[in-house]
Scaffold this active site. Structure first.
Site, PDB file in Angstrom:
ATOM      1  N   CYS A 142       0.828  -1.216   0.000  1.00  0.00           N
ATOM      2  CA  CYS A 142       0.000   0.000   0.000  1.00  0.00           C
ATOM      3  C   CYS A 142       0.859   1.262   0.000  1.00  0.00           C
ATOM      4  CB  CYS A 142      -0.934  -0.013   1.206  1.00  0.00           C
ATOM      5  SG  CYS A 142      -0.141  -0.475   2.760  1.00  0.00           S
ATOM      6  N   HIS A 221      -2.462   5.625   6.256  1.00  0.00           N
ATOM      7  CA  HIS A 221      -1.074   6.074   6.371  1.00  0.00           C
ATOM      8  C   HIS A 221      -1.006   7.534   5.905  1.00  0.00           C
ATOM      9  CE1 HIS A 221       0.108   1.856   6.598  1.00  0.00           C
ATOM     10  NE2 HIS A 221      -0.262   1.616   5.361  1.00  0.00           N
TER      11      HIS A 221
HETATM   12  P1  NAD Z   1      -5.285 -10.600   6.556  1.00  0.00           P
HETATM   13  O1  NAD Z   1      -4.641 -11.274   7.697  1.00  0.00           O
HETATM   14  O2  NAD Z   1      -6.319  -9.563   6.807  1.00  0.00           O
HETATM   15  O3  NAD Z   1      -5.939 -11.681   5.594  1.00  0.00           O
HETATM   16  C1  NAD Z   1      -5.296 -12.871   5.228  1.00  0.00           C
HETATM   17  C2  NAD Z   1      -6.331 -13.945   5.006  1.00  0.00           C
HETATM   18  O4  NAD Z   1      -5.683 -15.154   4.635  1.00  0.00           O
HETATM   19  C3  NAD Z   1      -7.147 -14.250   6.272  1.00  0.00           C
HETATM   20  O5  NAD Z   1      -8.487 -14.422   5.919  1.00  0.00           O
HETATM   21  C4  NAD Z   1      -6.560 -15.568   6.766  1.00  0.00           C
HETATM   22  O6  NAD Z   1      -7.495 -16.344   7.457  1.00  0.00           O
HETATM   23  C5  NAD Z   1      -6.203 -16.226   5.427  1.00  0.00           C
HETATM   24  N1  NAD Z   1      -5.205 -17.282   5.571  1.00  0.00           N
HETATM   25  C6  NAD Z   1      -4.292 -17.450   6.562  1.00  0.00           C
HETATM   26  N2  NAD Z   1      -3.576 -18.558   6.325  1.00  0.00           N
HETATM   27  C7  NAD Z   1      -4.026 -19.069   5.170  1.00  0.00           C
HETATM   28  C8  NAD Z   1      -3.707 -20.233   4.424  1.00  0.00           C
HETATM   29  N3  NAD Z   1      -2.731 -21.066   4.801  1.00  0.00           N
HETATM   30  N4  NAD Z   1      -4.391 -20.475   3.286  1.00  0.00           N
HETATM   31  C9  NAD Z   1      -5.376 -19.646   2.855  1.00  0.00           C
HETATM   32  N5  NAD Z   1      -5.723 -18.544   3.535  1.00  0.00           N
HETATM   33  C10 NAD Z   1      -5.067 -18.263   4.677  1.00  0.00           C
HETATM   34  O7  NAD Z   1      -4.109 -10.015   5.666  1.00  0.00           O
HETATM   35  P2  NAD Z   1      -4.175  -8.775   4.695  1.00  0.00           P
HETATM   36  O8  NAD Z   1      -3.950  -7.535   5.481  1.00  0.00           O
HETATM   37  O9  NAD Z   1      -5.370  -8.876   3.813  1.00  0.00           O
HETATM   38  O10 NAD Z   1      -2.838  -9.000   3.857  1.00  0.00           O
HETATM   39  C11 NAD Z   1      -2.767  -9.912   2.785  1.00  0.00           C
HETATM   40  C12 NAD Z   1      -1.598  -9.519   1.902  1.00  0.00           C
HETATM   41  O11 NAD Z   1      -1.831  -8.202   1.413  1.00  0.00           O
HETATM   42  C13 NAD Z   1      -0.239  -9.481   2.614  1.00  0.00           C
HETATM   43  O12 NAD Z   1       0.762  -9.835   1.675  1.00  0.00           O
HETATM   44  C14 NAD Z   1      -0.088  -8.014   2.978  1.00  0.00           C
HETATM   45  O13 NAD Z   1       1.248  -7.632   3.130  1.00  0.00           O
HETATM   46  C15 NAD Z   1      -0.728  -7.353   1.777  1.00  0.00           C
HETATM   47  N6  NAD Z   1      -1.243  -5.997   2.000  1.00  0.00           N
HETATM   48  C16 NAD Z   1      -1.923  -5.690   3.149  1.00  0.00           C
HETATM   49  C17 NAD Z   1      -2.371  -4.389   3.337  1.00  0.00           C
HETATM   50  C18 NAD Z   1      -3.093  -3.980   4.578  1.00  0.00           C
HETATM   51  O14 NAD Z   1      -2.964  -2.822   4.965  1.00  0.00           O
HETATM   52  N7  NAD Z   1      -3.843  -4.827   5.227  1.00  0.00           N
HETATM   53  C19 NAD Z   1      -2.175  -3.425   2.347  1.00  0.00           C
HETATM   54  C20 NAD Z   1      -1.529  -3.790   1.171  1.00  0.00           C
HETATM   55  C21 NAD Z   1      -1.066  -5.075   1.010  1.00  0.00           C
END
Ligand code: NAD
Length: 342
Positions: A142, A221
């Site tokens: 992000c 942010h």
């Molecule tokens: P999150 O923890 O909110 O969601 C992750 C999801 O994956 C959850 O539903 C979890 O239950 C599921 N999960 C966990 N283990 C798993 C498995 N083995 N198999 C399938 N599903 C599984 O995470 P998020 O914040 O959505 O982040 C996801 C990605 O996006 C990461 O790479 C993060 O760095 C990136 N990201 C996050 C943000 C943010 O601010 N949240 C912003 C940009 C990018």
């Protein structure tokens, strides 16, 4: 049934649920299913809204015992789609890549994965065309997406170097276990923070340093950017460049808006889905041009900024739609703006 590329979303969390919604909004894509690992309230909602839910094989009984209907296992989800968007927690995507490869399916990963595990790190405006022929693409984080869009908008003035101070939110609003709740924490103490390298994974020749601190907020942010250009630059030129760039909005000087809380309230007042704001939100009043140096501040909604990028990454891998068309189709479907937000 809408015809189109079948997209599966592995990991239905903050980012995954928004990508799933955005896929449904596109006429040329269809959502074949999403995955979850725990039988919680989000799984119950998926049943209510009729989305196919896939889970790890060993967890099927837990879901069924909780009264949740499951469509199959994660490998079955992978086999039944045309492309996967991996939105699992950082590091998990790298483990899943083998599954996607063995099923012969292309995949879009998120910024939590290492840049080396994909063919290309991606920001739609900056390098959509380079995806041609690639199967594994990573949408950068992000913060990195916010920096890249802003730099892209101002690139025609000739960029000498960039410094960004990143004030990071501590957790997403739905998270209950993260902090800090009473501290300003350098992340890391040393500079540059990892964001500079992440920006370079898309713009390798850019001279950039970044520093980051985490503060106790969940909303957005905030970035404070200093750019040195090859030439003297006027404030009005900067404003005009930002105004015409997709996925960037300005908060006008006379709006009085000077906080992330007010920006999120605007998203709510405008009826944005989930109160999301996938655009970079630049404070017009913060733009200061002095000779060849420009200062500006903007806010980044971490929960949604990467969502349109994921949709464009899918189309870029498919290779049938040009960059400008894809950005336009995505933004129209999602109601994403440019120009003055307020
Ligand atoms: P999150 O923890 O909110 O969601 C992750 C999801 O994956 C959850 O539903 C979890 O239950 C599921 N999960 C966990 N283990 C798993 C498995 N083995 N198999 C399938 N599903 C599984 O995470 P998020 O914040 O959505 O982040 C996801 C990605 O996006 C990461 O790479 C993060 O760095 C990136 N990201 C996050 C943000 C943010 O601010 N949240 C912003 C940009 C990018």
């Amino acid at each position: 049934m809408v015809n189109g590329m079948k997209v599966a979303v592995n990991g239905y969390g903050t980012i995954g649920k928004r990508i799933a919604d955005a896929v449904i909004m596109q006429n040329d894509l269809q959502l074949s299913g999403v995955s979850k690992v725990t039988p919680d309230y989000e799984a119950l909602i998926l049943n209510k809204i009729g989305t196919n839910l896939y889970v790890p094989e060993q967890n099927i009984k837990k879901f069924e015992d909780a009264g949740i209907t499951v469509s199959g296992t994660i490998p079955e989800m992978v086999n039944s789609c045309d492309i996967i968007v991996d939105a699992t927690p950082g590091g998990y995507g790298t483990k899943y890549k083998e599954l996607y490869q063995s099923a012969g399916k292309p995949a879009v990963f998120q910024g939590g994965e290492d840049a080396n595990m994909v063919d290309l790190s991606f920001c739609a405006m900056c390098n959509y065309e380079l995806v041609s022929g690639k199967k594994y693409v990573r949408v950068v984080s992000c913060n990195t997406t916010g920096i890249l869009r802003t730099i892209y908008s101002l690139r025609s003035f000739g960029i000498k170097n960039v410094q960004v101070d990143i004030i990071r939110r501590a957790a997403d609003p739905r998270e209950i276990k993260k902090g800090p709740i009473n501290s300003i924490t350098l992340d890391p103490v040393e500079s540059p923070s990892h964001h500079a390298n992440d920006v370079k994974s898309v713009m390798p020749d850019l001279k950039i340093v970044t520093r980051a601190a985490i503060v106790p907020t969940t909303l957005m942010h905030l970035h404070q950017m200093t750019i040195k250009f090859d030439r003297k630059t006027e404030k009005i030129e900067v404003i005009n460049a930002l105004l015409k760039t997709p996925r960037i909005v300005l908060l006008s000087s006379n709006s009085g808006v000077h906080s992330t809380a007010e920006i999120m309230e605007i998203a709510r007042d405008l009826g944005r889905k989930r109160a999301d704001l996938p655009e970079v939100a630049v404070f017009e009043g913060s733009i200061n041009a002095d000779g060849d140096t420009v200062l500006l501040s903007y806010a980044v909604h971490q929960e949604s900024i990467v969502v349109p990028e994921n949709i464009d990454a899918i189309r870029a891998i498919q290779g049938k739609v040009t960059k400008d068309d894809s950005i336009k189709i995505t933004d129209t479907a999602m109601g994403i703006k440019r120009g003055y937000l307020i």
